[in-house]
Design a protein around this motif. Structure first.
Motif, PDB file in Angstrom:
ATOM      1  N   GLY A 117     -22.132  14.651  -5.991  1.00 36.15           N
ATOM      2  CA  GLY A 117     -23.020  15.455  -6.813  1.00 36.15           C
ATOM      3  C   GLY A 117     -23.074  16.918  -6.451  1.00 36.15           C
ATOM      4  N   GLY A 118     -22.506  17.306  -5.302  1.00 42.37           N
ATOM      5  CA  GLY A 118     -22.545  18.707  -4.891  1.00 42.37           C
ATOM      6  C   GLY A 118     -21.196  19.371  -5.064  1.00 42.37           C
ATOM      7  N   PHE A 119     -20.941  20.378  -4.249  1.00 37.13           N
ATOM      8  CA  PHE A 119     -19.663  21.069  -4.292  1.00 37.13           C
ATOM      9  C   PHE A 119     -18.664  20.335  -3.394  1.00 37.13           C
ATOM     10  CE2 PHE A 119     -22.513  24.167  -5.939  1.00 37.13           C
ATOM     11  CZ  PHE A 119     -21.749  24.933  -6.820  1.00 37.13           C
ATOM     12  N   PRO A 120     -17.376  20.381  -3.718  1.00 38.99           N
ATOM     13  CA  PRO A 120     -16.374  19.704  -2.878  1.00 38.99           C
ATOM     14  C   PRO A 120     -16.423  20.224  -1.446  1.00 38.99           C
ATOM     15  CG  PRO A 120     -15.405  20.421  -4.955  1.00 38.99           C
ATOM     16  CD  PRO A 120     -16.772  21.047  -4.879  1.00 38.99           C
ATOM     17  N   ASP A 121     -16.199  19.331  -0.508  1.00 40.94           N
ATOM     18  CA  ASP A 121     -16.230  19.676   0.911  1.00 40.94           C
ATOM     19  C   ASP A 121     -14.978  20.470   1.272  1.00 40.94           C
ATOM     20  OD1 ASP A 121     -16.383  19.833   3.640  1.00 40.94           O
ATOM     21  OD2 ASP A 121     -16.131  17.689   4.010  1.00 40.94           O
ATOM     22  N   PRO A 122     -15.113  21.754   1.681  1.00 39.59           N
ATOM     23  CA  PRO A 122     -13.931  22.545   2.015  1.00 39.59           C
ATOM     24  C   PRO A 122     -13.256  22.083   3.297  1.00 39.59           C
ATOM     25  CG  PRO A 122     -15.907  23.768   2.558  1.00 39.59           C
ATOM     26  CD  PRO A 122     -16.361  22.533   1.836  1.00 39.59           C
ATOM     27  N   GLY A 123     -13.970  21.320   4.131  1.00 37.98           N
ATOM     28  CA  GLY A 123     -13.399  20.852   5.383  1.00 37.98           C
ATOM     29  C   GLY A 123     -12.705  19.512   5.273  1.00 37.98           C
TER      30      GLY A 123
ATOM     31  N   PHE B 123     -17.000  28.831   4.038  1.00 40.41           N
ATOM     32  CA  PHE B 123     -16.123  27.676   3.895  1.00 40.41           C
ATOM     33  C   PHE B 123     -15.080  27.683   5.014  1.00 40.41           C
ATOM     34  CE2 PHE B 123     -16.788  27.596  -0.967  1.00 40.41           C
ATOM     35  CZ  PHE B 123     -18.000  26.958  -0.774  1.00 40.41           C
ATOM     36  N   LEU B 124     -14.547  28.869   5.290  1.00 39.44           N
ATOM     37  CA  LEU B 124     -13.532  28.978   6.336  1.00 39.44           C
ATOM     38  C   LEU B 124     -14.134  28.621   7.683  1.00 39.44           C
ATOM     39  CD1 LEU B 124     -10.591  29.740   6.645  1.00 39.44           C
ATOM     40  CD2 LEU B 124     -11.306  32.059   7.150  1.00 39.44           C
ATOM     41  N   ALA B 125     -15.368  29.046   7.904  1.00 42.74           N
ATOM     42  CA  ALA B 125     -16.032  28.728   9.164  1.00 42.74           C
ATOM     43  C   ALA B 125     -16.221  27.225   9.297  1.00 42.74           C
ATOM     44  CB  ALA B 125     -17.389  29.431   9.226  1.00 42.74           C
ATOM     45  N   THR B 126     -16.536  26.564   8.192  1.00 46.02           N
ATOM     46  CA  THR B 126     -16.716  25.110   8.219  1.00 46.02           C
ATOM     47  C   THR B 126     -15.459  24.416   8.698  1.00 46.02           C
ATOM     48  OG1 THR B 126     -18.252  25.237   6.374  1.00 46.02           O
ATOM     49  CG2 THR B 126     -17.268  23.090   6.806  1.00 46.02           C
ATOM     50  N   ILE B 127     -14.309  24.942   8.298  1.00 41.61           N
ATOM     51  CA  ILE B 127     -13.045  24.311   8.653  1.00 41.61           C
ATOM     52  C   ILE B 127     -12.678  24.590  10.106  1.00 41.61           C
ATOM     53  CG2 ILE B 127     -10.571  24.281   8.129  1.00 41.61           C
ATOM     54  CD1 ILE B 127     -11.314  25.040   5.279  1.00 41.61           C
ATOM     55  N   THR B 128     -12.952  25.795  10.585  1.00 36.77           N
ATOM     56  CA  THR B 128     -12.426  26.184  11.896  1.00 36.77           C
ATOM     57  C   THR B 128     -13.278  25.710  13.065  1.00 36.77           C
ATOM     58  OG1 THR B 128     -13.557  28.315  11.706  1.00 36.77           O
ATOM     59  CG2 THR B 128     -11.271  28.222  10.991  1.00 36.77           C
TER      60      THR B 128
END
Length: 364
Positions: free
Chosen positions: A30-36, A5-10
């Motif tokens: 329908g999926g998991f919340p987008d961490p980015g 998740f952290l990689a998705t943001i950075t």
């Protein structure tokens, strides 16, 4: 919640847009919340002035209040005075707006010269995104660093993100990243609060601290951060480094459902399943599992299709009347009774019987 998740943001943070984004009304994820996904809402006088400059260039007529603000903005820039406050309606319309007009850039540089933190950030962002011609990106990096030093929340957040990886600011430096993110969090920058929760949950650049992570997630969730709500619910539902709290996990799950996130139904059902009074909540548990199976993505649909029948079977067994079983009998002792001739004392006849008279034939 994992380091991916952290990689998705950075990744690609040097050119990220910090506009807030949300689900459209009635839309379900329908999926998991987008961490980015970004939740911080950025608004300042510079974006407001740029919006007016864009409108005027298009031939639109400004209101009297907008005219007054534009004139004050230009006058204060020339006089090295602080930026005036825009009308509320205009400020709302300019939320998360990047500066794009040449007129606004000209005025912006004058505010930069007087140490305006927001002006530094807007100019840095425009430079890094290639909207300022003939200006090297290195100047954008230097301007961004100065904006952070001056205390701009968005600048501190972006510098913190960039410091989590090698960038134009230098090599990866988690300690510096933490410092800038904490500075942004002190101004209630919601994305910085969430990022700090991830950092402490994963132990990136600092030791793992689930309690501190939960506190940051809580603050971000209270300010509308969807993935922070999910992360907090996940921690308390699993009791991962913090005390399990199924009531709180359930409430957070319901909150996610209200925000259009199907994963909230999964959390709500999971929390209720772990309660001691689970039988009392069976109808609601099955409702949320059915909701998740109907609206979830392929993974959630698959999980619910596999687990829901098992849960139904458990409830069927809980609700079925107990099968009749005869009371278990104990083995009662055998007694022997003989007839004795009173004259001779001889035993003439004997009878053996089971001693039913004492309490030996039932189990309590």
């Amino acid at each position: 919640m994992t380091s991916r998740f952290l990689a998705t943001i950075t990744i690609g943070a040097a050119v990220i847009g910090l506009a807030g984004a949300g689900l459209a009304s009635g839309q379900i994820n329908g999926g998991f919340p987008d961490p980015g996904r970004k939740h911080h809402q950025r608004s300042n006088c510079h974006g407001a002035y740029d919006l007016l400059a864009k409108r005027e260039a298009g031939g639109a007529r400004l209101t009297d209040a907008e005219e007054d603000f534009a004139e004050a903005y230009e006058a204060n820039a020339a006089a090295r005075q602080p930026c005036p406050a825009p009308p509320d309606a205009l400020l709302a319309q300019a939320t998360n707006r990047d500066v794009v007009t040449q007129e606004a850039f000209y005025q912006l540089t004058q505010y930069v010269q007087q140490g305006d933190a927001a002006a530094h950030y807007e100019l840095a962002l425009a430079t890094l995104n290639g909207r300022v011609p003939d200006v090297d990106a290195s100047l954008g990096i230097a301007t961004l660093a100065e904006a952070a030093r001056l205390g701009d929340p968005s600048a501190n957040y972006l510098v913190g993100v960039l410091r989590m990886q090698p960038s134009g600011l230098g090599p990866q430096n988690p300690a510096k990243a933490l410092e800038h993110l904490e500075a942004a969090a002190k101004t209630e920058h919601v994305d910085a609060l969430f990022m700090l929760g991830l950092i402490h949950a994963e132990g990136i650049g600092t030791k793992k601290d689930a309690k501190k992570a939960l506190e940051y997630f809580k603050q971000a969730a209270e300010r509308g951060h969807v993935h922070a709500t999910f992360s907090a619910a996940d921690l308390v539902n699993r009791g991962a480094g913090v005390k399990a709290d199924y009531g709180l996990a359930y409430r957070l799950g319901r909150n996610l459902v209200d925000q259009g996130e199907v994963v909230g139904a999964v959390i709500a059902a999971s929390a209720l399943l772990q309660r001691k009074d689970v039988k009392k909540h069976q109808n609601e548990i099955l409702h949320w599992m059915a909701f998740a199976e109907t609206h979830g993505d392929a993974k959630i649909k698959g999980d619910m299709a596999r687990f829901r029948p098992q849960v139904v079977s458990i409830f069927d067994r809980m609700n079925a009347p107990p099968a009749y079983r005869p009371t278990e009998r104990r083995v009662c002792p055998q007694r022997k009774v003989c007839y004795v001739d009173r004259t001779t004392g001889a035993r003439n006849s004997c009878h053996t019987y089971t001693d039913y008279w004492n309490d030996c034939n039932t189990t309590y």
